[in-house]
Scaffold this active site. Structure first.
Site, PDB file in Angstrom:
ATOM      1  N   LYS B 188      25.725  23.950  10.040  1.00 34.49           N
ATOM      2  CA  LYS B 188      25.891  23.189   8.795  1.00 34.49           C
ATOM      3  C   LYS B 188      26.039  21.685   9.018  1.00 34.49           C
ATOM      4  O   LYS B 188      25.592  20.884   8.210  1.00 34.49           O
ATOM      5  CB  LYS B 188      27.114  23.701   8.042  1.00 34.49           C
ATOM      6  CG  LYS B 188      28.385  23.561   8.883  1.00 34.49           C
ATOM      7  CD  LYS B 188      29.623  23.321   8.100  1.00 34.49           C
ATOM      8  CE  LYS B 188      30.730  22.942   9.072  1.00 34.49           C
ATOM      9  NZ  LYS B 188      31.998  22.656   8.444  1.00 34.49           N
ATOM     10  N   THR B 245      30.011  21.064   3.065  1.00 36.76           N
ATOM     11  CA  THR B 245      29.742  20.020   4.049  1.00 36.76           C
ATOM     12  C   THR B 245      28.609  19.111   3.616  1.00 36.76           C
ATOM     13  O   THR B 245      28.585  17.930   3.956  1.00 36.76           O
ATOM     14  CB  THR B 245      29.407  20.674   5.405  1.00 36.76           C
ATOM     15  OG1 THR B 245      30.421  21.623   5.718  1.00 36.76           O
ATOM     16  CG2 THR B 245      29.340  19.652   6.505  1.00 36.76           C
TER      17      THR B 245
END
Lengths: 332, 332
Positions: B188, B245
């Site tokens: 991520k 994120t």
């Protein structure tokens, strides 16, 4: 398909008209109100709904639905709750069986039907496709990079729609899951209100990410119950659209939720707006549909309870966030 | 499990120590540097990494790893690239076989291994679990609602970890997919850099949503190639963590990407920071792993090319966004 009609002159319909014109098509943009049609035609700009974007000379604006209905490719971009009425009016004016592309997102409150079901009932035999995905109209109108899902049961017709609208910055990806592609766009606005409420309440980004994740699981369950495929949820119409709507202050539904979370009243908020916060009627429609299909959708039910049944916001959100620990994976 | 050790006194380790203490445990918080351990112990606050959060009296801070290794439950919260060294040092000091919970996210650059593989090699026979998901440390420390994934092959041990750490505002959900649960958190940060670059370049929210969607598909392909299950990606460790994120300015990796997109130089950006932007080494590791496993990961490769091989940012991002039209659904 040299002529394309866009039915609905809100922000999204206007952006689609501009997109189609830039791709070289002659475009008819239909507005419900004659006054709005005249104003857009005169100003060459939709000042009310998509300010700052000049309309190409090849866009003709009308309020006569008959003119739009005669095009071989018609993009339907009216609000979800008005689609049935527009289809009824169009019924008498279609020339042959044009390709209809549903660009409206939502569930009809009265019937609990998806947009493709509404069109299927009102225009039986119509060749229907769906265009959906993470698309803020203002960004499409500015030619910023955008990827969308085009869902069509007929691969050849789907490819023709992709070819007609796709370009360097507007990238359509094909699927044949017409049902699954609609559910994300229809329910995301309800989830966006939930995320907005959590943000307005000061719960933070972790809580919002958890709501998005659990909300996607809800959407997946509903989609499968309606006949969609689970993997469609991972695409632009699911994860993509949900992410966009639940994290951006450009989203009307998210900002409505934030204001609610900050303690403002729904009636006052709705009175302030000219644009539709689709999640408000959708919350009702999703709750009814979830009950009918016996699908577990606690987040959507909480939003419906807060919006339409006077439920206490803190208690509803608290109950959602404090659900018992259990297995992470739910087969959607 | 009345005693819990937290190995690593960055923001996340410190937040986990505070969480465990508030749940009634005696906590040993280990910091690599003796100076930092002494300073935290004296100030009862980790001013450098988690300012504004008071440490409970039941948290003991140390730089002697032997003391932490003796606890029956050890949370490993060191940066991914340091985990192997810490495990080697711990190896001689473990008392019996404590439950180890990996709270670090990433892929080791040198070996291309996931954190559970690193621990498995260095501490053979260790009882390993993984704690991951959308968790900004500062929000956990403030008791804001947070949901996480606990992945453990042994359901009973997993349930014990959930019971030890879970509470009203910190909600762990169990899975037995230890591999799948790690891949989202490991990749991520690379995707967050890509999203940041796109935002910094002014590409807008539609482009970011498209990148998130296509990036999740990449992560899913890698996860399956490594032995994870596709559905794990839909949970908190996948969609949840990626969404958090890639959309929040609280993310170090996202803000690094934004700065790169705005034209700043990587070396200067890294020199400015005391905290690790894990996506920078991870981009290299993911690229190597993708090549080894023959997994198609164009976004991660573009980020690696920009960060580590001097590739032109506009050309790389442009190539990703302009990939040819094709079917939406990829079986992940």
């Amino acid at each position: 398909m040299s002529e394309i009609a866009v039915v609905g002159a809100g922000a999204w319909g206007t952006a689609l008209a501009v997109l189609a014109a830039r791709r070289g098509h002659d475009v008819i943009l239909w507005a419900y109100a004659a006054g709005l049609a005249a104003e857009i035609g005169r100003a060459r700009e939709n000042v009310a709904y998509l300010p700052g974007v000049s309309l190409e000379a090849t866009i003709r604006v009308t309020s006569v639905l008959e003119q739009a209905a005669a095009a071989p490719l018609v993009l339907l971009a009216v609000p979800a709750q008005h689609l049935r009425g527009v289809c009824r009016t169009m019924a008498g004016h279609l020339r042959g069986t044009p390709a209809l592309v549903i660009c409206a997102k939502g569930i009809e409150v009265e019937s609990g039907e998806l947009m493709s079901e509404v069109v299927g009932t009102e225009l039986p035999g119509a060749k229907v496709a769906v265009l959906t995905g993470p698309t803020f109209a203002a960004e499409v109108a500015r030619d910023l990079p955008t990827a969308v899902t085009v869902a069509c049961a007929d691969a050849e017709r789907g490819a023709a729609i992709v070819a007609a609208l796709g370009g360097a910055t507007f990238r359509p990806y094909l699927t044949d899951d017409v049902i699954g592609a609609q559910v994300g766009g229809a329910v995301k606005n309800v989830l966006a209100i939930a995320c907005g409420i959590a943000f307005g309440r000061g719960f933070g980004d972790n809580a919002r990410a958890a709501l998005i994740t659990r909300g996607l699981a809800e959407i997946g369950r509903l989609s499968v119950a309606l006949g969609g495929r689970p993997e469609t949820l991972m695409g632009l119409s699911g994860v993509g659209d949900v992410t966009l709507t639940c994290t951006s202050t450009q989203s009307r539904n998210y900002t409505l939720g934030v204001a609610l979370g900050e303690g403002r009243r729904l009636a006052a908020l709705l009175a302030d707006r000219i644009t539709v916060a689709e999640g408000v009627p959708s919350a009702r429609a999703v709750a009814v549909l979830a009950a009918r299909k016996r699908v577990d959708m606690p987040i959507a039910l909480a939003v419906d309870a807060v919006l339409h049944h006077g439920a206490d916001l803190d208690r509803e959100i608290g109950a959602v966030l404090a659900r018992p620990f259990r297995s992470e994976v739910e087969r959607v």
